[in-house]
Design a protein around this motif. Sequence first.
Motif, PDB file in Angstrom:
ATOM      1  N   GLU A   1       0.828  -1.205   0.000  1.00 19.83           N
ATOM      2  CA  GLU A   1       0.000   0.000   0.000  1.00 19.83           C
ATOM      3  C   GLU A   1       0.864   1.258   0.000  1.00 19.83           C
ATOM      4  OE1 GLU A   1      -0.434  -2.643   1.896  1.00 19.83           O
ATOM      5  OE2 GLU A   1      -2.354  -3.403   1.153  1.00 19.83           O
TER       6      GLU A   1
ATOM      7  N   LYS B   1       2.064   1.775  -3.444  1.00 15.94           N
ATOM      8  CA  LYS B   1       1.033   2.306  -4.350  1.00 15.94           C
ATOM      9  C   LYS B   1       0.857   3.812  -4.170  1.00 15.94           C
ATOM     10  CE  LYS B   1      -1.711  -1.885  -5.008  1.00 15.94           C
ATOM     11  NZ  LYS B   1      -2.941  -2.604  -4.591  1.00 15.94           N
ATOM     12  N   ILE B   2       0.893   4.250  -2.900  1.00 12.89           N
ATOM     13  CA  ILE B   2       0.750   5.692  -2.643  1.00 12.89           C
ATOM     14  C   ILE B   2       1.957   6.439  -3.216  1.00 12.89           C
ATOM     15  CG2 ILE B   2       0.696   7.453  -0.816  1.00 12.89           C
ATOM     16  CD1 ILE B   2      -1.953   6.047  -1.093  1.00 12.89           C
TER      17      ILE B   2
ATOM     18  N   ARG C   1       3.843   5.531  -5.677  1.00 11.71           N
ATOM     19  CA  ARG C   1       3.718   5.489  -7.140  1.00 11.71           C
ATOM     20  C   ARG C   1       2.822   6.629  -7.634  1.00 11.71           C
ATOM     21  NH1 ARG C   1      -0.206   1.242  -8.457  1.00 11.71           N
ATOM     22  NH2 ARG C   1      -1.609   3.018  -8.599  1.00 11.71           N
ATOM     23  N   GLN C   2       1.711   6.845  -6.898  1.00 12.95           N
ATOM     24  CA  GLN C   2       0.781   7.899  -7.257  1.00 12.95           C
ATOM     25  C   GLN C   2       1.455   9.270  -7.173  1.00 12.95           C
ATOM     26  OE1 GLN C   2      -2.798   6.849  -5.039  1.00 12.95           O
ATOM     27  NE2 GLN C   2      -3.609   8.877  -5.587  1.00 12.95           N
ATOM     28  N   LEU C   3       2.255   9.475  -6.125  1.00 16.02           N
ATOM     29  CA  LEU C   3       2.953  10.746  -5.954  1.00 16.02           C
ATOM     30  C   LEU C   3       4.015  10.920  -7.049  1.00 16.02           C
ATOM     31  CD1 LEU C   3       3.299  10.670  -2.058  1.00 16.02           C
ATOM     32  CD2 LEU C   3       1.724  12.098  -3.401  1.00 16.02           C
TER      33      LEU C   3
ATOM     34  N   ASN D   1       3.995   9.648  -9.976  1.00 13.92           N
ATOM     35  CA  ASN D   1       3.292   9.938 -11.235  1.00 13.92           C
ATOM     36  C   ASN D   1       2.966  11.422 -11.354  1.00 13.92           C
ATOM     37  OD1 ASN D   1       3.330   7.388 -12.282  1.00 13.92           O
ATOM     38  ND2 ASN D   1       1.275   6.826 -11.575  1.00 13.92           N
ATOM     39  N   ALA D   2       2.734  12.069 -10.205  1.00 13.90           N
ATOM     40  CA  ALA D   2       2.412  13.498 -10.210  1.00 13.90           C
ATOM     41  C   ALA D   2       3.673  14.357 -10.127  1.00 13.90           C
ATOM     42  CB  ALA D   2       1.473  13.813  -9.040  1.00 13.90           C
TER      43      ALA D   2
ATOM     44  N   ILE E   1      -7.597   9.481  -0.985  1.00 14.53           N
ATOM     45  CA  ILE E   1      -6.411   9.060  -1.731  1.00 14.53           C
ATOM     46  C   ILE E   1      -6.371   9.711  -3.117  1.00 14.53           C
ATOM     47  CG2 ILE E   1      -5.328   7.056  -2.852  1.00 14.53           C
ATOM     48  CD1 ILE E   1      -6.087   5.421  -0.395  1.00 14.53           C
ATOM     49  N   ASP E   2      -7.541   9.820  -3.732  1.00 10.12           N
ATOM     50  CA  ASP E   2      -7.564  10.380  -5.090  1.00 10.12           C
ATOM     51  C   ASP E   2      -7.133  11.851  -5.130  1.00 10.12           C
ATOM     52  OD1 ASP E   2      -8.356   7.974  -6.040  1.00 10.12           O
ATOM     53  OD2 ASP E   2     -10.494   8.473  -6.163  1.00 10.12           O
TER      54      ASP E   2
ATOM     55  N   ALA F   1      -2.289  13.806  -4.266  1.00  9.33           N
ATOM     56  CA  ALA F   1      -1.234  14.525  -4.993  1.00  9.33           C
ATOM     57  C   ALA F   1      -1.532  16.028  -5.024  1.00  9.33           C
ATOM     58  CB  ALA F   1      -1.083  13.965  -6.409  1.00  9.33           C
TER      59      ALA F   1
ATOM     60  N   GLU G   1       3.157  -0.741 -10.612  1.00  8.03           N
ATOM     61  CA  GLU G   1       2.705  -0.703 -12.013  1.00  8.03           C
ATOM     62  C   GLU G   1       3.858  -0.851 -13.008  1.00  8.03           C
ATOM     63  OE1 GLU G   1       0.163   2.679 -12.611  1.00  8.03           O
ATOM     64  OE2 GLU G   1      -1.604   1.599 -11.922  1.00  8.03           O
TER      65      GLU G   1
END
Lengths: 483, 483
Positions: A400, A403-404, A406-408, A410-411, A471-472, A475, B281
């Motif tokens: 988890e 994943k968080i 990764r999201q950051l 990506n931004a 979560i969405d 970022a 990912e």
Amino acid sequence: TMADNTKDTKEDIKAPKPAANLQIKTPKGTRDWHGPDMLLREQLFQTVSDVFKRHGGTPLDTPVFELREILAGKYGEDSKLIYDLQDQGGELCSLRYDLTVPFARWLAMTSTQQVKRYHIAKVYRRDQPAIARGRMREFHQCDFDIAGVYDPMIPDAEILRIIVEVFDALKLGITIKLNHRKILDGLFAVAGVPAEKIRTISSAVDKLDKMPWADVKKEMVEEKGLPEEVADKIGVYVQNAGNITDIINYIKADADLPTNDDIKAGIHDMELLAAYLDALEVTDKVSFDLSLARGLDYYTGLIFEVINKPEPVADGDKKKKSKKDDPASQVGSIAAGGRYDNLVGMYGKKQIPCVGISFGIDRIFTILKARGENDIKKREVDVFVMAFGGGKDFDGLLVERMKIARQLWNAGIRAEYMAKAKPKLQAQFKAAEGTPLGVILGEEELKAGQVRLKKLDQGQGQKDEGNLVPIDDLADEVKKLLL
Amino acid sequence: TMADNTKDTKEDIKAPKPAANLQIKTPKGTRDWHGPDMLLREQLFQTVSDVFKRHGGTPLDTPVFELREILAGKYGEDSKLIYDLQDQGGELCSLRYDLTVPFARWLAMTSTQQVKRYHIAKVYRRDQPAIARGRMREFHQCDFDIAGVYDPMIPDAEILRIIVEVFDALKLGITIKLNHRKILDGLFAVAGVPAEKIRTISSAVDKLDKMPWADVKKEMVEEKGLPEEVADKIGVYVQNAGNITDIINYIKADADLPTNDDIKAGIHDMELLAAYLDALEVTDKVSFDLSLARGLDYYTGLIFEVINKPEPVADGDKKKKSKKDDPASQVGSIAAGGRYDNLVGMYGKKQIPCVGISFGIDRIFTILKARGENDIKKREVDVFVMAFGGGKDFDGLLVERMKIARQLWNAGIRAEYMAKAKPKLQAQFKAAEGTPLGVILGEEELKAGQVRLKKLDQGQGQKDEGNLVPIDDLADEVKKLLL
């Protein structure tokens, strides 16, 4: 011996143990760069290249070694300091000694007629290292050169202006010592130096900033066979330094100097330069110094050398440091250059006049570091992603956290997490030190599609629990807090 | 000969003419960088280092040469490609062959226990150059490594994630081929390779992407003395590649492989990795390829190699290029790396496990350039300062142009003027090409404290006279127009 080590690689492979006497270090006169020193160096490069770009400079990069013949005959007595590559078959090569000769070689082999180029890179000299004074065997030069045919002294004046802008940006007080090779050569001729001895006498005069006159005179007379009265005459001339107009007037008032053609040409250049330096607001930083000679052979016109002039210490100030402790007084010149109109022509028929400046970045670095400028704290990461939880079933939420992060990423946000499957919360806070924001994951919050976002740099430890964020939206919320 | 050129410098000084047969070029396998190529290279470095910083990377820079003993025994059969410096007295040194060994040497000599470091710099290999494929003797590497003790496979997964981010940012399609040294070694052992031949057989397998299996088998059997049935068994294993889970299942289903301890350990790692790559990912970019061996000796765990996979061409597309013309298919791997847990320990008692990736910047550059990405036009200067006037008395306003440029430079604006005392207006417009703004000085306007500010990039030539602006407001007005 190590000479044949490339032939018995199989034995090396089977013997991964270090040799008993293997010293783990960098070669003499070289160093690694990391941490605050590296950040200060990067900042310094940025400052200098910003100035270069402001004047229309374009970057050039050349190989670290050149054909040995390209370097031959360019450096006079300093040629002995050139590093050669071993002859392993094929071409004979040497490490570059400066960035000027590679630039001239590049000009000679391309169709370029006019260019303002800059080059920030390492050069190599097998000299005795003096670390405290910033003198290394591998060190940086940072060059700006203007190549091409232009009206006299206009590019030369811009180079001096660039020097002033660089040191203004670095908040370093400077004096630019100026001289003109034609004036110097004319002065030697008038004093009675035979033509074939002018370069070697010039090299001796160049040592005046490191040696007293008596020693320089001794070198001229005893080593180089100059008659004593000629040396004495030189001694009178080269002690003159001051503002450009005053020195021009001194030369013009001399009984012998104004009749020499080289000196006439040099004075004409210096008069033009004086007007241009006024327009560019450089005048108060320069000193026309007849003792400045510059060791290198390839200069043909204006030559210059920059020395750091620390701010004057107030009379009442008791904390005066001794000159010995002050790196500024130890490093010598921190930039130097001049006009070299014949160097490119040495490689063929094409002649391109050039003028340029080389900044001694390592010496400048030494001064800035002594001033405490490598204490800069640079934030390396924006967000640390942590897991919070207890009990036997707590699994560390590693996937988890990934994943968080990764999201950051990506931004475009700089984020890290602890590379441990089940980290303790305390350990994660410790790892996050210096990071402004923390994202804290808990099983309950994750089920609700939320995480906690918390400012870490306020010394509040774990008491402030931060804010729950979907979560969405994470970022976007992070970006708001980083502004 | 040139061998003793450092001893007769005086003759060199007196002979500034080029040698008749002197070739003006860079050494074989090296090149200069300037113009659009240099701008593309700078952009590439920026993109890559942005990704590195996003993952908490800090820069390290090491000397271009190392003590020869530091490099000894690290590169297996490739050691013959190392460039040595000539023995000129003092330490024996060699040019660095990669950035990994200098990093390990740095770790061994400092107190660092954990670090994410990146390093973008040139490395040197006396290999046969192949310019079209981007293979040079002096070329760039761009490395990111994670050093320190962490839970298994977490740093390895982050390295793979970094690979994906870099190539996403460059819009290059990729496949990451993965393998595990322990699985490969176990597989060789099960096939019947004697322990002392495992590294050399591994080197042979590494050539499978350049040679057909028959040639590799021949090398194993005839050159390296492997029994034919052992080679055949290897041939069966190494033809397997696919997604991580499928290859794990293939190995587990084999009659012999799962009993080997090395293979058990490797499979455990690969199972962890599969889960982490899902979270990051990365899964759809990787191929677990049992034929991947990597030539270097120091890898101990996960190994990987990145190949460029051009976007699939639509069936109806008639413009298919031949594979031969496509640089992507010629350059081979564009990044490679792996885990090396014992390299730092070769320098002493301290053992620090590491995993890292090295990007082959020059090969990536070759692909981007073939895609036309060095056609970027970069504005180098913001303002060109010109003089307008006619008649006999027109003096070119040089000093006035200098003063205006000085004012713009002081405001951080990139400005140039023509280095000519009395330039023609046409010549100035030509020199200003590509510059967005022009400042035009006229005697009348200057008397009124004004200049004309004009947009140059609209193809209107000299018809649009621009706007009159008070000199004191010029910098502000320029900044408004540059926004």
